[in-house]
Design a protein around this motif. Structure first.
Motif, PDB file in Angstrom:
ATOM      1  N   ASP A 113     -42.406 -27.684   1.417  1.00 16.29           N
ATOM      2  CA  ASP A 113     -41.010 -27.333   1.697  1.00 16.29           C
ATOM      3  C   ASP A 113     -40.851 -25.929   2.258  1.00 16.29           C
ATOM      4  OD1 ASP A 113     -40.221 -29.814   0.886  1.00 16.29           O
ATOM      5  OD2 ASP A 113     -39.486 -29.189  -1.080  1.00 16.29           O
ATOM      6  N   ARG A 114     -41.657 -24.984   1.783  1.00 14.28           N
ATOM      7  CA  ARG A 114     -41.521 -23.621   2.300  1.00 14.28           C
ATOM      8  C   ARG A 114     -41.856 -23.574   3.784  1.00 14.28           C
ATOM      9  NH1 ARG A 114     -45.164 -18.327   0.884  1.00 14.28           N
ATOM     10  NH2 ARG A 114     -46.600 -19.490   2.221  1.00 14.28           N
ATOM     11  N   LYS A 142     -30.037 -25.856   6.821  1.00 14.78           N
ATOM     12  CA  LYS A 142     -31.083 -26.603   6.108  1.00 14.78           C
ATOM     13  C   LYS A 142     -32.220 -25.668   5.702  1.00 14.78           C
ATOM     14  CE  LYS A 142     -30.462 -31.132   8.339  1.00 14.78           C
ATOM     15  NZ  LYS A 142     -31.092 -32.118   9.270  1.00 14.78           N
ATOM     16  N   ARG A 145     -31.347 -23.470   2.640  1.00 12.83           N
ATOM     17  CA  ARG A 145     -31.431 -24.166   1.352  1.00 12.83           C
ATOM     18  C   ARG A 145     -32.889 -24.276   0.884  1.00 12.83           C
ATOM     19  NH1 ARG A 145     -27.409 -27.367   3.797  1.00 12.83           N
ATOM     20  NH2 ARG A 145     -28.898 -29.013   4.337  1.00 12.83           N
ATOM     21  N   LEU A 146     -33.780 -24.648   1.792  1.00 12.28           N
ATOM     22  CA  LEU A 146     -35.190 -24.795   1.425  1.00 12.28           C
ATOM     23  C   LEU A 146     -35.824 -23.459   1.048  1.00 12.28           C
ATOM     24  CD1 LEU A 146     -36.314 -27.315   4.178  1.00 12.28           C
ATOM     25  CD2 LEU A 146     -36.336 -27.756   1.718  1.00 12.28           C
ATOM     26  N   GLU A 148     -34.304 -20.756  -0.050  1.00 10.19           N
ATOM     27  CA  GLU A 148     -33.754 -20.290  -1.325  1.00 10.19           C
ATOM     28  C   GLU A 148     -34.459 -20.961  -2.488  1.00 10.19           C
ATOM     29  OE1 GLU A 148     -29.154 -19.133  -0.027  1.00 10.19           O
ATOM     30  OE2 GLU A 148     -29.613 -21.119  -0.854  1.00 10.19           O
ATOM     31  N   GLU A 149     -34.703 -22.257  -2.362  1.00  7.37           N
ATOM     32  CA  GLU A 149     -35.410 -22.987  -3.423  1.00  7.37           C
ATOM     33  C   GLU A 149     -36.848 -22.483  -3.576  1.00  7.37           C
ATOM     34  OE1 GLU A 149     -35.120 -27.082  -2.380  1.00  7.37           O
ATOM     35  OE2 GLU A 149     -32.958 -27.203  -2.720  1.00  7.37           O
ATOM     36  N   ALA A 150     -37.459 -22.102  -2.450  1.00  4.41           N
ATOM     37  CA  ALA A 150     -38.836 -21.600  -2.485  1.00  4.41           C
ATOM     38  C   ALA A 150     -38.909 -20.107  -2.801  1.00  4.41           C
ATOM     39  CB  ALA A 150     -39.521 -21.874  -1.145  1.00  4.41           C
ATOM     40  N   ASP A 151     -37.744 -19.454  -2.900  1.00  3.17           N
ATOM     41  CA  ASP A 151     -37.665 -18.006  -3.140  1.00  3.17           C
ATOM     42  C   ASP A 151     -38.470 -17.231  -2.094  1.00  3.17           C
ATOM     43  OD1 ASP A 151     -36.664 -15.820  -4.519  1.00  3.17           O
ATOM     44  OD2 ASP A 151     -38.415 -15.656  -5.818  1.00  3.17           O
TER      45      ASP A 151
END
Length: 215
Positions: A113-114, A142, A145-146, A148-151
């Protein structure tokens, strides 16, 4: 002497500056393609852009060959991503988009995802250069969002810059200032001071459009 490690292989490879020569070196080295090799070569290609585009172009072609031999979605994704970066640097936006889209699909298949988020940032920047602003904004959102989730703070700064530039082009100056502010915070947090300086210039241009000269 044949290389005994990935780093030795790469150090020798960059001494060869043509496609045929690199392919001959790869064949003679007997060094097997690995995920580590493709990933590190991909990082090397990104480092060479834009200061040594000629070598980056040759390395990108070699990377595609190595990734094809390895045959995994992740390795092929990295190789396609880098070829897309090379075409972006050459201002060949249509060709770049094709490779970046394939890279995105491969990273999604691999569950990376990153890297998918990072690829979407590049696609957004490339689409904006092609004048496809709606799609560029869709890809940037998009990506955000990805990431942010992966920091992934480093690339979050880049996606905020991309969104800020896009909103500036759409004359949404107040909105673009919000994105530039977020980009500045992220860039300062990761020591990207060149990005910070660029954002300050962009902010100044947006503030000028709003007649906020004192700021």
């Amino acid at each position: 002497m044949k290389p005994s490690s990935v780093q030795e292989f790469l150090d020798a490879l960059v001494q060869v500056r043509d496609v045929a020569g690199q392919r001959a070196f790869v064949a003679a080295s007997g060094f097997p393609p690995t995920a580590e090799l493709v990933e590190k070569l991909s990082a090397l290609i990104r480092e060479r852009l834009p200061k040594d585009r000629q070598l980056a172009e040759v390395l990108a072609e070699t990377n595609l060959v190595l990734a094809a031999e390895l045959g995994t979605p992740l390795a092929t994704g990295f190789a396609h991503q880098c070829q897309g970066y090379v075409f972006m640097n050459m201002r060949k936006g249509v060709e770049a988009q094709s490779f970046l889209e394939q890279a995105g699909d491969l990273f999604a298949e691999a569950g990376a995802d990153r890297e998918l988020g990072r690829t979407l940032v590049a696609q957004s920047e490339n689409l904006m250069s092609l004048g496809q602003f709606d799609r560029a904004q869709e890809f940037a959102e998009k990506a955000k969002r990805l990431l942010e989730e992966a920091d992934d703070i480093e690339y979050l700064s880049r996606v905020h810059v991309a969104l800020g530039n896009l909103l500036y082009r759409l004359n949404r100056f107040n909105d673009c200032l919000v994105e530039y502010g977020l980009a500045q915070v992220a860039a300062e947090g990761t020591g990207q001071y060149i990005v910070v300086a660029a954002v300050e210039i962009n902010r100044a241009e947006a503030l000028t459009q709003l007649n906020r000269f004192d700021e």
